[in-house]
Design an enzyme around this catalytic site. Structure first.
Site, short mmCIF file in Angstrom:
data_model
loop_
_atom_site.label_atom_id
_atom_site.label_comp_id
_atom_site.label_asym_id
_atom_site.label_seq_id
_atom_site.Cartn_x
_atom_site.Cartn_y
_atom_site.Cartn_z
N HIS A 1 0.83 -1.21 0.00
CA HIS A 1 0.00 0.00 0.00
C HIS A 1 0.87 1.26 0.00
O HIS A 1 0.58 2.21 -0.73
CB HIS A 1 -0.93 0.01 1.21
CG HIS A 1 -1.89 -1.14 1.24
ND1 HIS A 1 -2.70 -1.41 2.32
CD2 HIS A 1 -2.17 -2.10 0.31
CE1 HIS A 1 -3.43 -2.49 2.07
NE2 HIS A 1 -3.13 -2.91 0.85
N HIS B 1 -9.19 -1.95 -5.19
CA HIS B 1 -8.10 -2.24 -4.25
C HIS B 1 -7.08 -3.18 -4.89
O HIS B 1 -5.87 -3.05 -4.62
CB HIS B 1 -8.62 -2.85 -2.95
CG HIS B 1 -7.51 -3.06 -1.97
ND1 HIS B 1 -6.98 -2.05 -1.21
CD2 HIS B 1 -6.77 -4.17 -1.68
CE1 HIS B 1 -5.98 -2.51 -0.48
NE2 HIS B 1 -5.84 -3.79 -0.74
N ASP C 1 -3.06 -2.58 -5.07
CA ASP C 1 -2.03 -3.58 -4.75
C ASP C 1 -1.07 -3.80 -5.92
O ASP C 1 0.15 -3.89 -5.73
CB ASP C 1 -2.69 -4.92 -4.40
CG ASP C 1 -3.21 -4.97 -2.97
OD1 ASP C 1 -2.85 -4.09 -2.16
OD2 ASP C 1 -3.96 -5.90 -2.66
N HIS D 1 -0.66 -11.08 -5.26
CA HIS D 1 0.70 -10.66 -4.95
C HIS D 1 1.71 -11.64 -5.53
O HIS D 1 2.76 -11.25 -6.04
CB HIS D 1 0.90 -10.57 -3.43
CG HIS D 1 0.09 -9.50 -2.77
ND1 HIS D 1 0.16 -8.18 -3.14
CD2 HIS D 1 -0.80 -9.56 -1.76
CE1 HIS D 1 -0.65 -7.47 -2.37
NE2 HIS D 1 -1.25 -8.28 -1.54
#
Length: 294
Positions: free
Chosen positions: A75, A232, A236, A259
């Protein structure tokens, strides 16, 4: 176009998502060509934010080595990248960055307070020259050449309040602040309970996470955007890709990314040097690429 660092040091405090304890964070200026460097004051250990230092991507992007680690950097990295900041030192007294409200807007506010200054070195960007992709079944993340770089992200969750969502984001600092920075991380009640049983997620709450049970959103204020979930994921992705060390000039396309896939993509890019070119934005060249810093 010149490299940027902070005009002054700024400090803040927030709760750690996993330990649930207060964490002090300091953002400091750093000399040109340094990149983003994380420093754990409790260990006297530094870690540069780059793919080779990533050691875990299961719940967040984690950098570290045998001395220790720093979790949940994505973030903050997202905000730093959106502001076009090239060089900054992040000082933490714990093994994770504070979660703040689960988005990056608090970090944007810290960067606004710090301000930026130009440095005596040309800014560089990574221009994608050919498509490169990482895939896991139907899930994939991809970078492709583009003259008008965008992020096109699609998520699909088997939950009646999420389902399939897509969002196309055209990069600018203003657009990021208005449409991405306030999008919060999210999780499912059953996962929260499992994390806490494993002594993780101790700082998670309705103040920093969108929590869903089987039928509803538990946060009394509801969503900030109707498609906050996919926004969001874009937040990321910007943070994860920023570990390449440069603003990427190319389209990022993702379906059910993560991720882990983002990290694999950054490693694949660096391994295939023919898929990109590092362009120094000296006078006479920056006009062709300045839209990514608008």
């Amino acid at each position: 176009m010149r490299q940027l660092t902070l005009a002054k040091t700024v400090k803040g405090t927030g709760i750690g998502l996993h330990k649930g304890e207060p964490i002090d964070i300091i953002l400091e200026p750093l000399q040109a060509d340094s990149g983003v460097v994380f420093f754990r004051s409790d260990l006297n250990a530094s870690y540069k934010a780059e793919p080779r230092n990533v050691i875990n991507t299961r719940l967040a992007t984690v950098i570290g080595d045998e001395r220790g680690f720093i979790s949940t950097i994505e973030h903050l990295m997202s905000a730093i990248n959106a502001y076009g900041i090239d060089n900054v030192r992040v000082v933490l007294n714990s093994n994770e960055a504070p979660v703040m409200d689960g988005s990056s807007i608090s970090f944007c506010m810290m960067l606004d307070e710090a301000g930026v200054v130009e440095q005596d070195a040309a800014k560089k960007i990574m221009v994608i020259k050919r498509a490169i992709e990482v895939r896991d079944g139907e899930k994939f993340v991809r970078l492709v050449p583009s003259k008008e770089p965008k992020i096109n992200y699609t998520i699909k969750f088997d939950h009646l309040l999420i389902g399939k969502q897509s969002y196309s984001f055209e990069f600018s600092k203003k657009n990021y602040i208005e449409n991405i920075a306030r999008a919060r991380t999210f999780g499912f009640l059953r996962e929260v309970q499992a994390l806490r049983a494993a002594n993780l997620g101790l700082g998670g709450s309705l103040e920093n996470t969108i929590v869903l049970d089987e039928n509803r959103i538990l946060n009394p204020e509801g969503l900030r955007f109707k498609d906050e979930f996919v926004r969001h994921k874009i937040l990321d992705a910007i943070g994860d890709l920023s570990l390449l060390g440069y603003r990427v000039f190319g389209d990022y396309i993702a379906y059910a990314g993560s991720h882990h896939l983002n990290h694999l993509l950054t490693k694949e890019v660096l391994k295939n040097k023919d898929c990109y070119e590092l362009v120094s934005l000296e006078k006479g060249t920056e006009k062709s690429y300045e839209r990514v810093f608008a």
